[in-house]
Design a protein around this motif. Structure first.
Motif, PDB file in Angstrom:
ATOM      1  N   ALA A   1      32.544 -53.167  57.834  1.00  0.00           N
ATOM      2  CA  ALA A   1      31.414 -52.991  56.917  1.00  0.00           C
ATOM      3  C   ALA A   1      30.532 -51.834  57.361  1.00  0.00           C
ATOM      4  O   ALA A   1      30.114 -50.993  56.539  1.00  0.00           O
ATOM      5  CB  ALA A   1      30.598 -54.278  56.840  1.00  0.00           C
ATOM      6  N   SER A   2      30.254 -51.751  58.653  1.00  0.00           N
ATOM      7  CA  SER A   2      29.442 -50.655  59.164  1.00  0.00           C
ATOM      8  C   SER A   2      30.147 -49.313  58.995  1.00  0.00           C
ATOM      9  O   SER A   2      29.524 -48.302  58.650  1.00  0.00           O
ATOM     10  CB  SER A   2      29.111 -50.883  60.645  1.00  0.00           C
ATOM     11  OG  SER A   2      28.155 -51.905  60.787  1.00  0.00           O
ATOM     12  N   SER A   3      31.449 -49.306  59.233  1.00  0.00           N
ATOM     13  CA  SER A   3      32.219 -48.063  59.106  1.00  0.00           C
ATOM     14  C   SER A   3      32.241 -47.554  57.673  1.00  0.00           C
ATOM     15  O   SER A   3      32.074 -46.349  57.423  1.00  0.00           O
ATOM     16  CB  SER A   3      33.653 -48.288  59.600  1.00  0.00           C
ATOM     17  OG  SER A   3      33.676 -48.709  60.946  1.00  0.00           O
ATOM     18  N   VAL A   4      32.415 -48.468  56.720  1.00  0.00           N
ATOM     19  CA  VAL A   4      32.439 -48.081  55.308  1.00  0.00           C
ATOM     20  C   VAL A   4      31.067 -47.552  54.883  1.00  0.00           C
ATOM     21  O   VAL A   4      30.966 -46.540  54.177  1.00  0.00           O
ATOM     22  CB  VAL A   4      32.854 -49.278  54.429  1.00  0.00           C
ATOM     23  CG1 VAL A   4      32.663 -48.955  52.948  1.00  0.00           C
ATOM     24  CG2 VAL A   4      34.306 -49.655  54.704  1.00  0.00           C
ATOM     25  N   ALA A   5      30.010 -48.239  55.330  1.00  0.00           N
ATOM     26  CA  ALA A   5      28.658 -47.797  54.989  1.00  0.00           C
ATOM     27  C   ALA A   5      28.365 -46.421  55.594  1.00  0.00           C
ATOM     28  O   ALA A   5      27.710 -45.580  54.970  1.00  0.00           O
ATOM     29  CB  ALA A   5      27.630 -48.814  55.472  1.00  0.00           C
TER      30      ALA A   5
ATOM     31  N   ASN B   1      21.720 -47.044  54.977  1.00  0.00           N
ATOM     32  CA  ASN B   1      21.273 -47.126  56.372  1.00  0.00           C
ATOM     33  C   ASN B   1      21.250 -48.573  56.839  1.00  0.00           C
ATOM     34  O   ASN B   1      21.722 -48.906  57.933  1.00  0.00           O
ATOM     35  CB  ASN B   1      19.870 -46.526  56.509  1.00  0.00           C
ATOM     36  CG  ASN B   1      19.860 -45.015  56.388  1.00  0.00           C
ATOM     37  OD1 ASN B   1      20.898 -44.368  56.479  1.00  0.00           O
ATOM     38  ND2 ASN B   1      18.682 -44.460  56.176  1.00  0.00           N
ATOM     39  N   GLY B   2      20.666 -49.430  56.012  1.00  0.00           N
ATOM     40  CA  GLY B   2      20.607 -50.843  56.366  1.00  0.00           C
ATOM     41  C   GLY B   2      21.975 -51.487  56.401  1.00  0.00           C
ATOM     42  O   GLY B   2      22.275 -52.297  57.290  1.00  0.00           O
ATOM     43  N   LEU B   3      22.833 -51.115  55.444  1.00  0.00           N
ATOM     44  CA  LEU B   3      24.172 -51.706  55.387  1.00  0.00           C
ATOM     45  C   LEU B   3      25.039 -51.285  56.565  1.00  0.00           C
ATOM     46  O   LEU B   3      26.011 -51.963  56.893  1.00  0.00           O
ATOM     47  CB  LEU B   3      24.862 -51.307  54.078  1.00  0.00           C
ATOM     48  CG  LEU B   3      24.288 -51.948  52.816  1.00  0.00           C
ATOM     49  CD1 LEU B   3      24.926 -51.347  51.567  1.00  0.00           C
ATOM     50  CD2 LEU B   3      24.505 -53.464  52.850  1.00  0.00           C
ATOM     51  N   MET B   4      24.691 -50.158  57.204  1.00  0.00           N
ATOM     52  CA  MET B   4      25.445 -49.750  58.383  1.00  0.00           C
ATOM     53  C   MET B   4      24.868 -50.359  59.652  1.00  0.00           C
ATOM     54  O   MET B   4      25.595 -50.926  60.469  1.00  0.00           O
ATOM     55  CB  MET B   4      25.481 -48.236  58.523  1.00  0.00           C
ATOM     56  CG  MET B   4      26.296 -47.815  59.737  1.00  0.00           C
ATOM     57  SD  MET B   4      26.179 -46.081  60.113  1.00  0.00           S
ATOM     58  CE  MET B   4      27.148 -46.034  61.624  1.00  0.00           C
ATOM     59  N   SER B   5      23.558 -50.259  59.820  1.00  0.00           N
ATOM     60  CA  SER B   5      22.947 -50.732  61.065  1.00  0.00           C
ATOM     61  C   SER B   5      22.825 -52.249  61.121  1.00  0.00           C
ATOM     62  O   SER B   5      22.915 -52.850  62.200  1.00  0.00           O
ATOM     63  CB  SER B   5      21.562 -50.101  61.234  1.00  0.00           C
ATOM     64  OG  SER B   5      20.753 -50.324  60.091  1.00  0.00           O
TER      65      SER B   5
END
Length: 292
Positions: free
Chosen positions: A194-198, A162-166
């Motif tokens: 990075a957000s897309s992969v997360a 969640n953190g790695l995406m937002s």
């Protein structure tokens, strides 16, 4: 059963806000700290980044303040500290205080007339490390053997993702506010990817978690009956998250005119989907045996 789940999630709405906002702010500060470390000798850019670090810092603080309502009174936070080392909640609070203290003091130091580069480097590295530790303690705070629906490896992994995406999308918007526009260059593309992969990884993890949930239950009934929003919330999260990443990506690759308003819309969409997932998570609360 569904009424019980809704009731529990409503009672824990402050923790829903905390786990939605705090990892986002902490991860964004990691991103900004790493960028600042690379640009530490570019005084003008570093000054702008430092100034607007208050944005993700404020997001994290709002989440943390919301969580204190869960304690009944903010004053009870002092008693929480008594369990450091043996209580997941105490470890979480201590890591939050340490992280926010270091980040806040750095932000104040950045206004010094002649800040030292070596000091800033060490301080920025400390922000990144303590933020990562804080996210880690938030992630493992729900690993209780008696709560069968939470005590799975998917829960901490999902919270970290969640953190790695937002976080990157919040950093993306913060850099636009700071006038260090990430669009049209490699930095913006890296943040969007990075957000897309997360997002993709988290959807897989959430899907596996739902698969486990389907086989769980206790004497009160099946777990999915407690959380009817579990599947719809993951679908919503996937749709809003994908829309947010696409909007950020279109700006990063120059397909649309970059604008802070677009980044804020993307961030709002993402946080709305994330809020829904966190809300359904608390609906899943189910203890072993005959407890609710």
């Amino acid at each position: 059963m569904a009424a019980i789940g809704f009731s529990f999630a409503i009672e824990e709405i402050c923790l829903v806000l905390f786990t939605t906002l705090a990892p986002a702010g902490a991860c964004a500060l990691i991103v900004l700290s790493l960028i600042a470390l690379r640009r530490v000798r570019d005084g003008a850019v570093l000054k702008r980044i430092n100034l607007f670090m208050c944005v993700p810092l404020a997001v994290t603080i709002v989440g943390l303040v919301a969580s204190t309502a869960h304690l009944g009174s903010p004053a009870n936070a002092l008693y929480v500290m008594c369990g450091v080392g043996r209580s997941p909640l105490s470890n979480e609070v201590l890591s939050a205080v340490l992280f926010l203290g270091i980040a806040g003091l750095y932000w104040a130091y950045s206004f010094a007339e002649h800040p030292r580069i070596a000091v800033q480097r060490a301080w920025l590295a400390a922000i990144a490390v303590t933020a990562a530790v804080f996210i880690g303690f938030v992630a493992v705070a729900y690993s209780y053997e008696t709560i069968v629906t939470w005590n799975t490896p998917y829960v901490p992994v999902s919270l970290c993702l969640n953190g790695l995406m937002s976080g990157p999308l919040l950093a993306f918007a913060t850099l636009q506010v700071a006038g260090v526009c990430p669009c049209g260059g490699r930095l913006g593309k890296v943040l969007a990817v990075a957000s897309s992969v997360a997002l993709a990884a988290n959807l897989v993890v959430l899907g596996l978690q739902l698969g486990d949930l389907a086989g769980m239950g206790n004497a009160a009934g099946p777990a999915l009956a407690r959380a009817p929003l579990a599947v719809p919330s993951v679908v919503l999260y996937g749709v809003t998250g994908a829309a947010a990443c696409v909007l950020a990506g279109l700006q990063a690759w120059g397909r649309v005119r970059p604008a802070l308003a677009k980044s804020l819309v993307a961030l709002t969409l993402l946080l709305a989907g994330l809020f829904a997932v966190r809300f359904s998570f608390y609906m899943m609360h189910m203890t072993a045996g005959i407890g609710l």
